[in-house]
Design an enzyme around this catalytic site. Structure first.
Site, PDB file in Angstrom:
ATOM      1  CE  LYS A  91      31.293  -8.641  21.654  1.00 22.10           C
ATOM      2  NZ  LYS A  91      31.032  -9.334  23.220  1.00 22.10           N
ATOM      3  CG  ASP A  92      35.232  -7.674  17.701  1.00 24.00           C
ATOM      4  OD1 ASP A  92      35.412  -7.472  19.009  1.00 24.00           O
ATOM      5  OD2 ASP A  92      35.101  -8.685  17.176  1.00 24.00           O
ATOM      6  NE  ARG A 139      31.093  -5.043  28.168  1.00 23.00           N
ATOM      7  CZ  ARG A 139      30.239  -6.017  28.449  1.00 23.00           C
ATOM      8  NH1 ARG A 139      29.382  -6.027  29.420  1.00 23.00           N
ATOM      9  NH2 ARG A 139      30.121  -7.213  27.744  1.00 23.00           N
ATOM     10  NE  ARG A 140      31.099 -10.139  28.443  1.00 21.76           N
ATOM     11  CZ  ARG A 140      31.526 -10.571  27.049  1.00 21.76           C
ATOM     12  NH1 ARG A 140      32.692 -10.785  26.875  1.00 21.76           N
ATOM     13  NH2 ARG A 140      30.429 -10.611  26.191  1.00 21.76           N
ATOM     14  NE  ARG A 157      42.212 -12.100  23.362  1.00 24.06           N
ATOM     15  CZ  ARG A 157      43.020 -11.871  22.494  1.00 24.06           C
ATOM     16  NH1 ARG A 157      44.317 -11.433  22.875  1.00 24.06           N
ATOM     17  NH2 ARG A 157      42.656 -11.963  21.125  1.00 24.06           N
ATOM     18  NE  ARG A 163      36.999 -15.675  24.740  1.00 27.87           N
ATOM     19  CZ  ARG A 163      36.601 -14.386  24.732  1.00 27.87           C
ATOM     20  NH1 ARG A 163      35.875 -13.952  25.737  1.00 27.87           N
ATOM     21  NH2 ARG A 163      37.045 -13.490  23.675  1.00 27.87           N
ATOM     22  CB  CYS A 250      40.778  -2.840  24.531  1.00 27.90           C
ATOM     23  SG  CYS A 250      39.887  -3.479  23.053  1.00 27.90           S
TER      24      CYS A 250
END
Length: 313
Positions: A91-92, A139-140, A157, A163, A250
């Site tokens: 996904k990166d 997205r989240r 981040r 996190r 992004c």
């Protein structure tokens, strides 16, 4: 006096970021190669490469250049021949790769779902009105606001441990992380709830470990062929085709999931407003041989139906 034997030259060098999760992924690729080819562990060397994305922790990736910030320096090392393969979270990866590079394949995909981590435990509905949730993913954030518009969503981040630490110390009431990442780090128990893909669609490529290689490097490709997973490759290719048509970065909340069953692939994709107030959805299915075409057509369909403001990012 016994003369020591020279240390054998490595057969392959893998490039990766240095976060605990990135290192887990690189070691998983190394272990798979070692097992498949009956090599000694030292035959595959892991090179840690610091990326631009690792150095930026105070702002959203969209403000710093978007996707590719976690792969640029690793890809440069691959092009230069300093490494033989690059290992990334799928996904990166940007939708358009540098000339001369391509995705050689993926390890078998892990659970694609998102996990909710709440300081007080419980499910999403248990969060009090106005609770503060941290995430770096548009997205989240968009899907969270769609389900709970009362929540305060702020930038968070850092790696998984960072996190979780900020939630534990009360800076946030909760956060969202990929269940695959938590599981790979032996921290799946930290999930207060696991969000179904029906309610909360994952990022394109979520749960997949991508292995990038040089185009035309037939010897390395032959070695890689022994460990890559065909079904994961078909699914992620479908998702990335969808993302490419939307010029996904992004800056735009986009979600997509393809699932392969036998010789068929089914896909569902979303384009959302940043605040979750609008959504354009698409579903499709077809033979695996047409997976990329199906994903691209889904992207064009969403693009044709979406208000221009949703694509302005």
């Amino acid at each position: 006096m016994t003369q020591s034997l020279p240390h054998p030259r490595p057969r392959l060098k893998l490039g990766t970021r240095g976060s605990p999760l990135a290192l887990w992924q690189a070691h998983a690729v190394r272990d798979a190669l070692v097992a498949a080819h009956d090599w000694a562990p030292e035959a595959v060397v892991i090179e840690i490469i610091r990326t631009t994305g690792d150095a930026i922790t105070d702002r959203a990736l969209a403000e710093a250049g978007g996707k590719g910030l976690f792969t640029k320096e690793i890809e440069e090392a691959l092009l230069d021949g300093r490494i033989d393969l690059a290992v990334h979270s799928a996904k990166d990866m940007a939708t358009r790769l540098p000339d001369g590079l391509h995705i050689g394949g993926y390890l078998p995909r892990a659970d694609v779902r998102d996990a909710l981590i709440l300081r007080a435990g419980g499910a999403l509905d248990d969060l009090p009105q106005g609770a503060r949730v941290g995430t770096a993913s548009l997205r989240r954030e968009a899907q969270l606001r769609r389900l709970r518009p009362d929540l305060r969503v702020s930038l968070l981040r850092g790696n998984v441990q960072t996190r979780l630490g900020k939630v534990d110390h009360g800076e946030f009431d909760g956060t969202l992380l990929a269940l695959a990442g938590l599981s790979r780090l032996g921290m799946a128990e930290r999930a207060s709830a696991v969000l179904s893909t029906d309610a909360f669609l994952p990022a394109v490529g979520q749960g997949a470990v991508a292995i990038e290689s040089r185009v035309g490097d037939a010897a390395t490709e032959e070695l890689l062929a022994a460990i890559v997973d065909t079904a994961t490759g078909i699914a992620v290719a479908t998702e990335r085709a969808f993302l490419t048509e939307l010029d996904g970065s992004c800056r735009t909340p986009i979600a997509g999931l393809a699932q392969v069953e036998g010789d068929r692939v089914a896909f569902r994709g979303l384009l959302l407003a940043p605040d979750g107030s609008e959504v354009v959805e698409v579903t499709c299915a077809g033979p695996v041989g047409e997976a990329v075409r199906l994903g691209a057509e889904a992207g064009r369909d969403v693009k044709a139906r979406a208000p221009r403001r949703l694509l302005a990012g």
